[in-house]
Scaffold this motif. Structure first.
Motif, PDB file in Angstrom:
ATOM      1  N   SER A  86      -1.341  33.374   8.401  1.00 40.51           N
ATOM      2  CA  SER A  86      -0.746  34.264   7.574  1.00 40.51           C
ATOM      3  C   SER A  86      -1.389  35.074   7.039  1.00 40.51           C
ATOM      4  O   SER A  86      -1.901  35.805   8.005  1.00 40.51           O
ATOM      5  CB  SER A  86      -0.345  33.041   5.974  1.00 40.51           C
ATOM      6  N   ALA A  87      -2.462  35.146   6.528  1.00 39.61           N
ATOM      7  CA  ALA A  87      -3.296  36.636   6.037  1.00 39.61           C
ATOM      8  C   ALA A  87      -4.393  35.890   4.520  1.00 39.61           C
ATOM      9  O   ALA A  87      -4.097  35.265   4.250  1.00 39.61           O
ATOM     10  CB  ALA A  87      -2.603  37.552   5.935  1.00 39.61           C
ATOM     11  N   LEU A  88      -5.680  36.440   4.546  1.00 42.14           N
ATOM     12  CA  LEU A  88      -6.456  35.746   3.822  1.00 42.14           C
ATOM     13  C   LEU A  88      -5.698  36.830   2.673  1.00 42.14           C
ATOM     14  O   LEU A  88      -5.193  37.902   2.846  1.00 42.14           O
ATOM     15  CB  LEU A  88      -7.351  36.698   3.627  1.00 42.14           C
ATOM     16  N   LEU A  89      -6.247  35.887   1.534  1.00 42.03           N
ATOM     17  CA  LEU A  89      -5.501  36.987   0.129  1.00 42.03           C
ATOM     18  C   LEU A  89      -4.080  36.808   0.379  1.00 42.03           C
ATOM     19  O   LEU A  89      -3.409  37.729  -0.538  1.00 42.03           O
ATOM     20  CB  LEU A  89      -6.239  38.478   0.207  1.00 42.03           C
ATOM     21  N   ALA A  90      -3.257  36.052  -0.047  1.00 39.01           N
ATOM     22  CA  ALA A  90      -2.212  35.764   0.030  1.00 39.01           C
ATOM     23  C   ALA A  90      -1.857  35.188  -0.792  1.00 39.01           C
ATOM     24  O   ALA A  90      -0.854  35.825  -1.202  1.00 39.01           O
ATOM     25  CB  ALA A  90      -1.610  35.314   2.194  1.00 39.01           C
ATOM     26  N   ASN A  91      -2.899  35.058  -1.446  1.00 35.00           N
ATOM     27  CA  ASN A  91      -2.500  33.959  -3.227  1.00 35.00           C
ATOM     28  C   ASN A  91      -3.716  34.316  -3.711  1.00 35.00           C
ATOM     29  O   ASN A  91      -4.417  33.754  -4.744  1.00 35.00           O
ATOM     30  CB  ASN A  91      -3.082  32.341  -2.746  1.00 35.00           C
ATOM     31  N   ALA A  92      -4.031  36.103  -3.217  1.00 37.52           N
ATOM     32  CA  ALA A  92      -4.892  36.331  -4.429  1.00 37.52           C
ATOM     33  C   ALA A  92      -4.908  37.026  -6.226  1.00 37.52           C
ATOM     34  O   ALA A  92      -6.443  36.524  -6.550  1.00 37.52           O
ATOM     35  CB  ALA A  92      -4.658  38.251  -3.877  1.00 37.52           C
ATOM     36  N   PRO A  93      -3.758  36.689  -6.256  1.00 35.86           N
ATOM     37  CA  PRO A  93      -3.512  36.208  -7.374  1.00 35.86           C
ATOM     38  C   PRO A  93      -4.240  35.035  -8.563  1.00 35.86           C
ATOM     39  O   PRO A  93      -4.973  35.459  -9.755  1.00 35.86           O
ATOM     40  CB  PRO A  93      -2.412  36.555  -8.467  1.00 35.86           C
ATOM     41  N   ALA A  94      -4.245  34.072  -7.636  1.00 41.93           N
ATOM     42  CA  ALA A  94      -4.012  33.057  -8.568  1.00 41.93           C
ATOM     43  C   ALA A  94      -5.441  32.604  -8.503  1.00 41.93           C
ATOM     44  O   ALA A  94      -5.909  31.860  -9.110  1.00 41.93           O
ATOM     45  CB  ALA A  94      -3.432  32.074  -7.169  1.00 41.93           C
ATOM     46  N   CYS A  95      -6.318  33.391  -7.443  1.00 40.76           N
ATOM     47  CA  CYS A  95      -8.145  33.397  -7.634  1.00 40.76           C
ATOM     48  C   CYS A  95      -8.089  34.866  -7.610  1.00 40.76           C
ATOM     49  O   CYS A  95     -10.317  34.456  -7.212  1.00 40.76           O
ATOM     50  CB  CYS A  95      -8.297  32.697  -6.021  1.00 40.76           C
TER      51      CYS A  95
END
Length: 218
Positions: A86-95
């Motif tokens: 996948s990629a870094l920041l895929a879940n950016a809004p949650a963190c």
């Protein structure tokens, strides 16, 4: 790639091919490494992208394409590990990283990272034994820097757990070869099962080859 008698190359298209064709392509496989994705500078899977020759969007490839491969693996039966790149920041809004410049830029290109995250979630809920690798910027062809620059800049490898690395800039690029080595290693590593592993380059960090047990870091 050097020929390997254990590997059979099968061409398929996660956008255009039928469900039956995708399942047939995976039939007999013990493991799946999914490295499909839209090109980060175009938001399309055309030139520089992977997974479809038809120029699919991030939604079609990074989200629905991953879902279709997961379903194909389930239909084929026998898949013991599914590794998703996948990629870094895929879940950016949650963190707390929704304002991260790289995240904002890639979201403008068809929601590349949020579509990747949807693909991750589908895999994690599928029941397949999985590992998700989230690399930072990839060095090499189509990347922000060439493979040779990784050595020239003294970029080693940093491995970390889920939602802990947030820099997608070229200064923290990681070698494609290192990501490939981690993906292959995850196929047979019990500690990698059910994990999300993030990897990035960093000046002064050790090269992957010098890390005796990379899975200890995560």
């Amino acid at each position: 790639l050097a020929p390997d008698p254990r590997v059979e190359a099968v061409r398929c298209d996660v956008v255009a091919d039928s469900d039956a064709a995708l399942a047939a392509a995976l039939r007999g496989a013990d493991c799946v490494v999914c490295a499909i994705g839209t090109h980060v500078t175009t938001g399309s899977s055309g030139a520089g992208g992977r997974g479809s020759s038809s120029g699919g969007t991030a939604h079609a490839v990074d989200n629905l394409g991953v879902r279709r491969l997961v379903d194909a693996a389930l239909a084929a039966g026998g898949v013991k590990r599914f590794v998703l790149v996948s990629a870094l920041l895929a879940n950016a809004p949650a963190c707390g990283q929704a304002g991260n410049g790289a995240y904002v830029a890639l979201e403008l290109l068809g929601g590349v990272l949020s579509e990747k995250h949807e693909g991750e979630l589908y895999l994690r809920a599928s029941g397949l034994p999985y590992t998700v690798l989230r690399p930072g910027a990839l060095a090499g062809e189509g990347g922000p820097i060439g493979e040779a620059a990784v050595d020239e800049l003294g970029l080693g490898v940093v491995l970390s757990g889920e939602d802990t690395l947030f820099d997608l800039r070229a200064r923290n690029a990681v070698s494609r070869a290192d990501v490939a080595a981690l993906a292959v290693g995850a196929l047979s590593e019990p500690r990698a099962e059910g994990r999300v592993v993030e990897v990035a380059g960093a000046p002064g960090a050790p090269p992957l080859a010098d890390i005796a047990d990379p899975w200890l870091a995560v």
